[in-house]
Enzyme design. Structure first.
Site, PDB file in Angstrom:
ATOM      1  N   GLU A  63      -9.502  16.148 -10.435  1.00  0.00           N
ATOM      2  CA  GLU A  63     -10.509  16.411 -11.468  1.00  0.00           C
ATOM      3  C   GLU A  63      -9.823  16.853 -12.757  1.00  0.00           C
ATOM      4  O   GLU A  63      -8.642  17.201 -12.756  1.00  0.00           O
ATOM      5  CB  GLU A  63     -11.506  17.470 -10.980  1.00  0.00           C
ATOM      6  CG  GLU A  63     -10.874  18.759 -10.472  1.00  0.00           C
ATOM      7  CD  GLU A  63     -10.998  19.899 -11.443  1.00  0.00           C
ATOM      8  OE1 GLU A  63     -11.298  19.628 -12.624  1.00  0.00           O
ATOM      9  OE2 GLU A  63     -10.778  21.052 -11.035  1.00  0.00           O
ATOM     10  N   LYS A 197     -14.111  29.525  -5.938  1.00  0.00           N
ATOM     11  CA  LYS A 197     -13.646  30.475  -6.955  1.00  0.00           C
ATOM     12  C   LYS A 197     -14.171  31.872  -6.622  1.00  0.00           C
ATOM     13  O   LYS A 197     -15.349  32.066  -6.316  1.00  0.00           O
ATOM     14  CB  LYS A 197     -14.117  30.035  -8.342  1.00  0.00           C
ATOM     15  CG  LYS A 197     -13.507  28.715  -8.796  1.00  0.00           C
ATOM     16  CD  LYS A 197     -13.969  28.341 -10.189  1.00  0.00           C
ATOM     17  CE  LYS A 197     -13.317  27.049 -10.666  1.00  0.00           C
ATOM     18  NZ  LYS A 197     -13.836  25.852 -10.012  1.00  0.00           N
TER      19      LYS A 197
END
Length: 719
Positions: A63, A197
């Site tokens: 990405e 995250k």
């Protein structure tokens, strides 16, 4: 370039007609859309990526929001280049996905990578943003969700990222949930990340993934789920995989069962790169509070918080981020490499059969015609010429012998590459939409050419009275165009050619196949086209051909051999004539498969024991034994059940090829073909939607009652 054959031939069979409105699965439509994007120039594959996908080598998608929104310049550019190099060093091809000036790039050039890294005008692009960004010609980095969309459509199974998005803190009230999670729930790809995250609600994220059917496994000896900067989050993954072999096996089995959701491989950051949990937790809490106080929402939250953590930790978080993405790249590349080596059986919905072909990269290649057909069936007993209107029923469909063969092989799980050409017009669009379940990456869409058209006028009893064709576009399937696919052709299990392509192209493919030891089947399509390989020595490279009696007669004439002007009508006479006209061809061919319509099929070959072997010979030029033939009667179908005879021959050929490729003996191969043909004649479409690996296979052959095949030898006057 050769001109279009000037003659319009009358022949007794038509094999190339189907209706325009298919029912396609979500995955099939996804691949069709990818091809459409490629044709329109909206999706650009880097040459290295395209070549790797075509040859089924390991490819890793990366990405790009980590480049555009995750790190400052120039650290972002250095990181991106280093990660791509790590992927290469571990045996895979990197495919960084990004949007550059309204085009989806799968694999970025060095200049595009630098542009995205430096630009201050890039946008963060998730799945929802793709239509707007493309329509406005904008540039930006793709999130995990948008990267999955692009990568999956071109056939890349593994994506590497730093960490995925998830449920934001207080997400149970705000419903702020990353599109990464919903994408994992609906796109069958493996995502390799350092977990979620740590700024997010990890517990609720794992619950959300479970609800969406995402298989989550930690990469390592324990099930400890990582938290991006930290190797342990305090939560457990449902499973763990200890190495790349186990991970690849898990991903492969998800593919085998046809699972629509993805797999998340959570890779803990190595302990020597991990941050102090106290330092990170304090920085996260401060950054989250600031974001809330400033009213920052939606897709701006994550970039803001990560930037503040970088500032609060005085750059420590950036060093950790780079370390973990590099580690993920190492792990993901090794997984992709093992996955590419595995022979993953083909999944067929509601089928108990997993068809696994003999070679990981081997699959059929079909090169031939693709056209729009107009079928006119007369109501009266005879066609009136001279101007009067003939009452009739008319139907438009999509056909082409090569296309029909490729569709039937696709339905039987053989996944052939189809090489052809259509115009950049509505007919071409309709054709590609219909063919979404096939690999049409070899179909050229030509802007200055018309999609081929064919009009057939048939009698009330199904006999062809007149055929009209506008087939000039097939002459664009030149040796130069076909040579673009030499790597796929070189690894093909069998090559099928139809007579619509030029003699020059036929000879080129035959020469290439002979050089590389690939069996070639020639489907003549009509008596005019049947002559093409036989006007040079190209025919000597053929292994099989599938003519009817008129086409077989035309082949003999092309060789300069004497033939009777009038062909026999009775079955015994037809068999004798077919056997004698096959004799000169069998000096080089392994088998001549003569279509007899409602009477079945006749296999002509040479044999020492009275049995005909269809499996390719180790020495193609060996033709020891006596000339013989075996007649296989067709499956009996009542007259009132017959709805369409146009695709029976193609289905017969495709069924035989499917049997060959799955290693079946001759009787089973032929009966698989006859079974497929019987579905075709009972269907309005040329290639019945009932044909599948579940309905046509060796077990179905055993379940049927068959008339015994009959052995024939040449008559004394012909021997």
């Amino acid at each position: 370039m050769h001109g279009l054959d000037s003659c319009v031939c009358l022949h007794r069979r038509m094999w190339s007609h189907i209706t325009l409105f298919p029912h396609a699965s979500h995955m099939e439509w996804g691949r069709a859309i990818a091809r459409r994007l490629l044709h329109d120039g909206l999706l650009k594959l880097h040459p290295d990526v395209s070549k790797a996908i075509a040859s089924q080598k390991a490819v890793v998608a990366l990405e790009s929001t980590i480049i555009t929104h995750g790190m400052p310049y120039p650290e972002n550019l250095t990181m991106a280049k280093e990660v791509e190099q790590i992927v290469k060093e571990h045996g895979a091809v990197p495919a960084t996905v990004g949007i550059v000036k309204g085009k989806v790039h799968v694999g970025l050039s060095e200049s595009d990578l630098e542009y995205l890294a430096e630009s201050k005008e890039t946008v963060k692009i998730s799945r929802r943003d793709l239509p707007y960004v493309l329509s406005k010609g904008l540039s930006g980095g793709t999130t995990v969700s948008a990267t999955m969309v692009a990568a999956h459509k071109v056939g890349i199974p593994v994506l590497v990222t730093g960490g995925i998005g998830g449920v934001h803190r207080d997400g149970q009230n705000t419903l702020d949930i990353s599109a990464d999670l919903t994408e994992l729930g609906r796109t069958p790809m493996a995502v390799v990340s350092a977990g979620v995250k740590s700024i997010l609600d990890i517990g609720r994220t794992l619950e959300y993934l479970e609800t969406n059917g995402v298989c989550v496994a930690t990469f390592g000896e324990t099930r400890e789920f990582p938290a991006f900067f930290l190797p342990k989050s305090g939560f457990q993954s449902p499973y763990n995989v200890t190495d790349e072999e186990e991970a690849a096996k898990l991903i492969a089995n998800a593919q085998v069962i046809g699972q629509d959701s993805g797999v998340l491989i959570a890779v803990p950051i190595p302990e020597d790169h991990a941050a102090s949990s106290l330092v990170i937790d304090d920085a996260i809490q401060q950054a989250v509070t600031e974001a809330r106080d400033k009213g920052i929402r939606g897709k701006d939250v994550t970039p803001f918080i990560l930037e503040r953590i970088y500032e609060i930790t005085e750059g420590l978080s950036l060093a950790i981020n780079i370390a973990l993405i590099k580690n993920n790249a190492r792990v993901g590349s090794r997984i992709a490499r093992v996955l590419a080596r595995q022979k993953v059986p083909k999944y067929h919905p509601s089928s108990q059969l997993f068809i696994e072909k003999a070679g990981a990269a081997a699959k059929p290649v079909v090169i031939g015609g693709c056209n729009i057909d107009f079928i006119v069936k007369l109501d009266g007993s005879e066609m009136m010429l001279g101007g009067p209107t003939n009452s009739s029923n008319m139907r438009q469909s999509i056909g082409g012998v090569g296309r029909n063969l490729a569709e039937c092989l696709s339905r039987l799980g053989m996944n052939p590459l189809f090489i052809s050409a259509v115009g950049a017009d509505r007919s071409g669009d309709a054709t590609l939409r219909y063919c979404c379940q096939m690999d049409t990456s070899g179909v050229a869409m030509l802007r200055e050419q018309r999609t081929a058209m064919y009009c057939a006028v048939i009698s009330r009893t199904g006999e062809l009275n007149l055929g009209l064709g506008d087939m000039n576009i097939h002459l664009q399937i030149t040796p130069q165009y076909v040579s673009r696919f030499e790597e796929q052709i070189r690894s093909a299990s069998v090559i099928c050619l139809d007579g619509n392509i030029s003699a020059t192209t036929i000879n080129y493919v035959c020469s290439f196949a002979k050089e590389h030891g690939i069996p070639v089947l020639f489907e003549p399509t009509d008596p005019c086209n049947a002559r093409k390989p036989f006007e040079t020595d190209g025919w000597k490279a053929l292994a099989y051909t599938t003519p009817n009696l008129m086409e077989l007669q035309a082949m003999n004439r092309a060789l300069g051999l004497p033939v009777t002007a009038e062909l026999p009508r009775e079955l015994d006479g037809v068999i004798d004539a077919a056997l004698e006209m096959s004799r000169p061809l069998l000096k080089h061919l392994q088998c001549v498969i003569v279509s007899l319509g409602r009477e079945g099929v006749l296999l002509c070959s040479t044999s020492e024991d009275g049995e005909i072997c269809l499996q390719p010979r180790k020495d193609p030029q060996t033709s020891a034994g006596q000339l013989c033939a075996i007649h296989y009667p067709a499956i009996a179908v009542r007259a009132e059940e017959v709805l369409n005879v146009s695709g029976a021959g193609d289905c017969l050929t495709a069924g035989i090829i499917a049997g060959l490729l799955s290693g079946q003996e001759t009787n089973t191969c032929v009966r698989m073909g006859l079974l497929a043909a019987s579905y075709s004649v009972r269907s309005q479409e040329a290639i019945s939607t009932s044909i599948s690996a579940d309905s046509v296979n060796p077990q179905r052959v055993l379940e049927n009652t068959w008339l015994q095949p009959q052995y024939h030898a040449p008559t004394s006057r012909g021997a």
